[in-house]
Design a protein around this motif. Sequence first.
Motif, short mmCIF file in Angstrom:
data_model
loop_
_atom_site.label_atom_id
_atom_site.label_comp_id
_atom_site.label_asym_id
_atom_site.label_seq_id
_atom_site.Cartn_x
_atom_site.Cartn_y
_atom_site.Cartn_z
N ARG A 1 28.70 -42.29 -56.45
CA ARG A 1 28.41 -43.29 -57.49
C ARG A 1 27.49 -44.36 -56.91
N VAL A 2 26.88 -45.14 -57.82
CA VAL A 2 26.11 -46.29 -57.36
C VAL A 2 27.07 -47.31 -56.75
N ARG A 3 26.56 -48.11 -55.84
CA ARG A 3 27.43 -48.97 -55.04
C ARG A 3 28.22 -49.98 -55.86
N ASP B 1 29.42 -49.49 -58.84
CA ASP B 1 30.30 -48.82 -59.79
C ASP B 1 31.73 -49.30 -59.59
N ARG C 1 26.83 -43.53 -47.03
CA ARG C 1 25.78 -44.11 -47.87
C ARG C 1 24.41 -43.53 -47.59
N SER D 1 17.12 -45.01 -50.84
CA SER D 1 17.32 -46.37 -51.34
C SER D 1 18.63 -46.97 -50.84
N GLN E 1 21.40 -46.94 -52.37
CA GLN E 1 22.18 -47.48 -53.48
C GLN E 1 23.35 -46.58 -53.87
N MET E 2 23.34 -45.35 -53.41
CA MET E 2 24.43 -44.44 -53.73
C MET E 2 25.49 -44.48 -52.63
N GLN E 3 26.74 -44.40 -53.04
CA GLN E 3 27.83 -44.40 -52.08
C GLN E 3 28.78 -43.25 -52.39
#
Length: 253
Positions: free
Chosen positions: A34-36, A38, A225, A230, A232-234
């Motif tokens: 998910r995006v960080r 979220d 990560r 980028s 931004q996803m984790q």
Amino acid sequence: MLSSTAPIKPAAFKLPPLVTPKEAVELEIVFIDRVRDDGLMSDLLWREIDQIADMPPEQRTRLRKNGWRIGHASSRPPRALEQILEITAERPEITDRDRGLTARKVALLSGTDVPLELTDVLSTLEISTERSSEPFKYENAKAVLRVRVEREQDGLARLHFQPEIHHGDASLRPVATQFDWIARQQPEIAPLFDQQFSLSLNTGELAIVSATDGDEATPGHSFFRSLEKSGQMQRLMVVRVVGMQRLKPLYGK
């Protein structure tokens, strides 16, 4: 000349030796990307998860300084997580790109392990730990978390997590097995021994692993990560002990 009436000795008949029953532990392994920012990655989720578990205080502190966020949840996890895990209940393996979900089930004999690849191969991977003055730099590297299981008693298993960096070109290398050394085609492996950790789980309970906020060069960040440039996803990893079974072979060879 032999007499046709000479007695014939019966052949000795021996049963093969009995084999000790082997214990198997079934695990469900789920990756959630998910995006960080979220909600599933936020402190709201982690407030409902035991982040102390059964680790000594100095180990918990060292892991957090190195970017690891580790928790333990009961068989009734937080609702947000429970809804995701329900998706995997009826299927042994699933990939749902829309939900950022990958799941599979494995059965491991007690004392054996499975390597979980957490990233794709990265051209360059730099990692800094609290004990290193300079970052470690690896070429053509990927982050792998090796999970070994041990059955402690009926309904209770201990999971050992060993972070590793697999890097360089694959070649024949000596690999230790349970009984011997064998040659296997694989890259170089750099275990992060000071980052390993263990959790004891009853059947149905979960181990939850992700990264903390903070330094992007920490091992925890690199493992959870490094999903895209980028950053931004984790990734959130959930390992649940689904069940245990005793394998009872009748005879050995």
